[in-house]
Design a protein around this motif. Structure first.
Motif, PDB file in Angstrom:
ATOM      1  N   THR A 128       0.839  -1.192   0.000  1.00 37.52           N
ATOM      2  CA  THR A 128       0.000   0.000   0.000  1.00 37.52           C
ATOM      3  C   THR A 128       0.874   1.243   0.000  1.00 37.52           C
ATOM      4  O   THR A 128       1.720   1.409   0.878  1.00 37.52           O
ATOM      5  N   ILE A 129       0.661   2.099  -0.997  1.00 39.49           N
ATOM      6  CA  ILE A 129       1.372   3.373  -1.068  1.00 39.49           C
ATOM      7  C   ILE A 129       0.478   4.455  -0.485  1.00 39.49           C
ATOM      8  O   ILE A 129      -0.747   4.456  -0.712  1.00 39.49           O
ATOM      9  N   SER A 130       1.068   5.349   0.294  1.00 40.25           N
ATOM     10  CA  SER A 130       0.277   6.412   0.921  1.00 40.25           C
ATOM     11  C   SER A 130       1.174   7.622   1.150  1.00 40.25           C
ATOM     12  O   SER A 130       2.382   7.571   0.875  1.00 40.25           O
ATOM     13  N   GLN A 131       0.576   8.698   1.654  1.00 44.49           N
ATOM     14  CA  GLN A 131       1.359   9.905   1.871  1.00 44.49           C
ATOM     15  C   GLN A 131       0.850  10.661   3.090  1.00 44.49           C
ATOM     16  O   GLN A 131      -0.302  10.526   3.485  1.00 44.49           O
ATOM     17  N   ASP A 132       1.751  11.440   3.639  1.00 44.97           N
ATOM     18  CA  ASP A 132       1.402  12.438   4.652  1.00 44.97           C
ATOM     19  C   ASP A 132       1.752  13.776   4.013  1.00 44.97           C
ATOM     20  O   ASP A 132       2.916  14.188   4.012  1.00 44.97           O
ATOM     21  N   SER A 133       0.753  14.416   3.439  1.00 45.85           N
ATOM     22  CA  SER A 133       1.011  15.630   2.677  1.00 45.85           C
ATOM     23  C   SER A 133       1.633  16.727   3.524  1.00 45.85           C
ATOM     24  O   SER A 133       2.504  17.471   3.060  1.00 45.85           O
ATOM     25  N   ALA A 134       1.184  16.824   4.751  1.00 42.85           N
ATOM     26  CA  ALA A 134       1.678  17.889   5.613  1.00 42.85           C
ATOM     27  C   ALA A 134       3.175  17.755   5.866  1.00 42.85           C
ATOM     28  O   ALA A 134       3.882  18.744   6.067  1.00 42.85           O
ATOM     29  N   LYS A 135       3.665  16.518   5.847  1.00 46.01           N
ATOM     30  CA  LYS A 135       5.075  16.274   6.120  1.00 46.01           C
ATOM     31  C   LYS A 135       5.872  15.960   4.855  1.00 46.01           C
ATOM     32  O   LYS A 135       7.043  15.620   4.929  1.00 46.01           O
ATOM     33  N   ASN A 136       5.207  16.058   3.692  1.00 51.12           N
ATOM     34  CA  ASN A 136       5.879  15.739   2.434  1.00 51.12           C
ATOM     35  C   ASN A 136       6.578  14.384   2.499  1.00 51.12           C
ATOM     36  O   ASN A 136       7.740  14.245   2.098  1.00 51.12           O
ATOM     37  N   THR A 137       5.868  13.411   3.023  1.00 46.87           N
ATOM     38  CA  THR A 137       6.427  12.079   3.181  1.00 46.87           C
ATOM     39  C   THR A 137       5.520  11.050   2.517  1.00 46.87           C
ATOM     40  O   THR A 137       4.301  11.124   2.630  1.00 46.87           O
ATOM     41  N   MET A 138       6.158  10.119   1.833  1.00 43.84           N
ATOM     42  CA  MET A 138       5.443   9.028   1.167  1.00 43.84           C
ATOM     43  C   MET A 138       5.827   7.725   1.855  1.00 43.84           C
ATOM     44  O   MET A 138       6.953   7.603   2.363  1.00 43.84           O
ATOM     45  N   PHE A 139       4.912   6.783   1.858  1.00 47.37           N
ATOM     46  CA  PHE A 139       5.150   5.509   2.516  1.00 47.37           C
ATOM     47  C   PHE A 139       4.854   4.346   1.569  1.00 47.37           C
ATOM     48  O   PHE A 139       4.083   4.479   0.619  1.00 47.37           O
TER      49      PHE A 139
END
Length: 123
Positions: free
Chosen positions: A69-80
């Protein structure tokens, strides 16, 4: 310029899980598309998954669909990349990638690469 830094790689037994992270800095807002690729020594770099940052739309390679599963935390400019049910064939160097264009699921369309993080899966 955009800088990408991966983390979270390691060694795991088959069936286990790992979570990779990719922290973007610099002009990250210029990259609407972000992907994960992986590469074995002596082989081509293969696309794994893509996320479109503004729409939060995701796409996966058939080989990982249902397990990753690909996801992101936009506020932290981080992708997982959450990787579950890992198989020995998932072992590779995993690279974070970002593109300024409309797609980044092919190496030719990637503008920025991270340094890679190693994933090892033992059977």
């Amino acid at each position: 310029q955009v800088q990408l830094v991966e983390s979270g790689g390691g060694s795991v037994q088959a069936g286990g899980s790992l979570r990779l992270s990719c922290a973007a800095s610099g002009y990250a807002y210029q990259t609407p598309c972000m992907s994960w690729f992986r590469q074995d020594p002596g082989k081509e770099r293969d696309w794994v998954a893509t996320i479109y940052r503004s729409l939060d739309r995701t796409y996966y390679a058939d080989s990982v669909k249902g397990r990753f599963t690909i996801s992101q935390d936009s506020a932290k400019n981080t992708m997982f990349l959450q990787m579950n049910s890992l198989k020995p064939e998932d072992a590779a160097m995993y690279y974070c990638a970002a593109g300024r264009g409309s797609q980044c699921s092919k190496s030719a369309y990637v503008d920025y690469w991270g340094q890679g993080t190693q994933v090892t899966v033992s059977s």
